[in-house]
Design a protein around this motif. Structure first.
Motif, PDB file in Angstrom:
ATOM      1  N   ASP A 177     -21.603  33.608  44.892  1.00 51.18           N
ATOM      2  CA  ASP A 177     -22.753  33.130  44.952  1.00 51.18           C
ATOM      3  C   ASP A 177     -24.059  34.582  45.400  1.00 51.18           C
ATOM      4  O   ASP A 177     -25.073  34.391  44.328  1.00 51.18           O
ATOM      5  CB  ASP A 177     -23.307  32.007  45.595  1.00 51.18           C
ATOM      6  CG  ASP A 177     -22.103  30.787  44.719  1.00 51.18           C
ATOM      7  OD1 ASP A 177     -22.506  30.889  43.807  1.00 51.18           O
ATOM      8  OD2 ASP A 177     -21.910  30.084  45.806  1.00 51.18           O
ATOM      9  N   ARG A 180     -23.692  37.347  42.860  1.00 52.03           N
ATOM     10  CA  ARG A 180     -23.893  36.775  41.795  1.00 52.03           C
ATOM     11  C   ARG A 180     -25.634  37.146  41.285  1.00 52.03           C
ATOM     12  O   ARG A 180     -25.853  37.509  39.851  1.00 52.03           O
ATOM     13  CB  ARG A 180     -23.270  35.877  40.862  1.00 52.03           C
ATOM     14  CG  ARG A 180     -23.673  35.341  39.708  1.00 52.03           C
ATOM     15  CD  ARG A 180     -22.866  33.728  39.563  1.00 52.03           C
ATOM     16  NE  ARG A 180     -23.602  33.297  37.928  1.00 52.03           N
ATOM     17  CZ  ARG A 180     -24.287  33.068  37.333  1.00 52.03           C
ATOM     18  NH1 ARG A 180     -25.583  33.007  38.381  1.00 52.03           N
ATOM     19  NH2 ARG A 180     -24.355  33.150  35.780  1.00 52.03           N
ATOM     20  N   ALA A 181     -26.493  36.197  41.868  1.00 53.16           N
ATOM     21  CA  ALA A 181     -28.063  36.003  42.334  1.00 53.16           C
ATOM     22  C   ALA A 181     -28.131  37.898  42.030  1.00 53.16           C
ATOM     23  O   ALA A 181     -29.026  38.348  41.478  1.00 53.16           O
ATOM     24  CB  ALA A 181     -28.234  35.547  43.151  1.00 53.16           C
TER      25      ALA A 181
END
Length: 232
Positions: A177, A180-181
């Motif tokens: 996560d 991805r950010a």
């Protein structure tokens, strides 16, 4: 009298005969023998599946789903797809047949797959793959077993010279996560340098931009944040 034209094979397909067919049969037979040594059960899957089997598992933003699948409506109006890969079909069979009771399962399958891509040398729209999967085992040893099996297969086929094993990871959920950010922020800062396909992927699946073959995207993708910086 008009000359009757001989119907040609569909572009991207091949007829196998003689030495070519014998070499093909040798690869399949060797795979069948090796997978039995490792306790993998054979599996036969339908060549056609509901389109959702692939669009849900592979993702609408992938090239396979958006550009390469042979999909059509049958007479009942259902969307059907010629299988482009095996894993999604294996997962569908695992769930619909209630095979969870047998987990962990070691399964193998081989056969024709179909992708509508521009045929290049050595690439076909109907091609064959061999596949082995271990389902329901979370231990890293399951991955090791697959790698050892693949190594033995390459050696028995006599094509292991020059083969290099490279390992990567997508990390755990928090690591993925965070990465991805970081990718979304980076690619948003470089929108002007991205192709139209990658701009569409940015909204749906930014990780796919890293796989882009478009020369426009490569300088941006090559300089993107790497997951090593975000692993827990």
């Amino acid at each position: 009298m008009a000359k009757i034209q001989t119907t040609q094979a569909v572009r991207g397909t091949q007829d196998m005969f003689g030495e070519t067919e014998e070499r093909f049969a040798h690869v399949v037979a060797t795979f069948e023998r090796v997978r039995r040594l490792y306790g993998f059960k054979g599996l036969q899957l339908p060549v056609i599946e509901p389109t959702a089997v692939f669009s849900r598992s592979l993702g609408e933003a992938t090239d396979v789903v958006s550009k390469e699948m042979y999909s059509f409506e049958d007479r009942g109006g259902d969307s059907i797809t010629l299988r482009p890969e095996f894993t999604a079909g294996i997962a569908r069979a695992y769930l619909t047949n209630g095979w969870q009771q047998f987990a962990p399962m070691k399964l193998s399958v081989h056969g024709p797959l179909f992708r509508y891509e521009r045929p290049q040398k050595g690439r076909y729209r109907q091609f064959h793959q061999i596949d082995a999967e271990i389902i329901g085992a979370a231990e890293p040893a399951a991955d090791v077993e697959l790698l050892v099996m693949a190594d033995q297969l390459l050696k028995e086929l006599g094509i292991n010279d020059g083969v290099t094993l490279q390992l990567n990871t997508l990390g755990d959920t928090p690591s993925r996560d965070a990465w991805r950010a970081a990718l979304v922020g980076y690619f948003n800062d470089h929108k002007n340098a991205l192709s139209e396909d990658s701009l569409a992927r940015l909204e749906k699946n930014p990780l796919r931009i890293l796989d882009s073959k478009d020369p426009t995207d490569r300088p941006v993708a090559d300089a993107a944040p790497v997951i090593d910086e975000y692993l827990s």
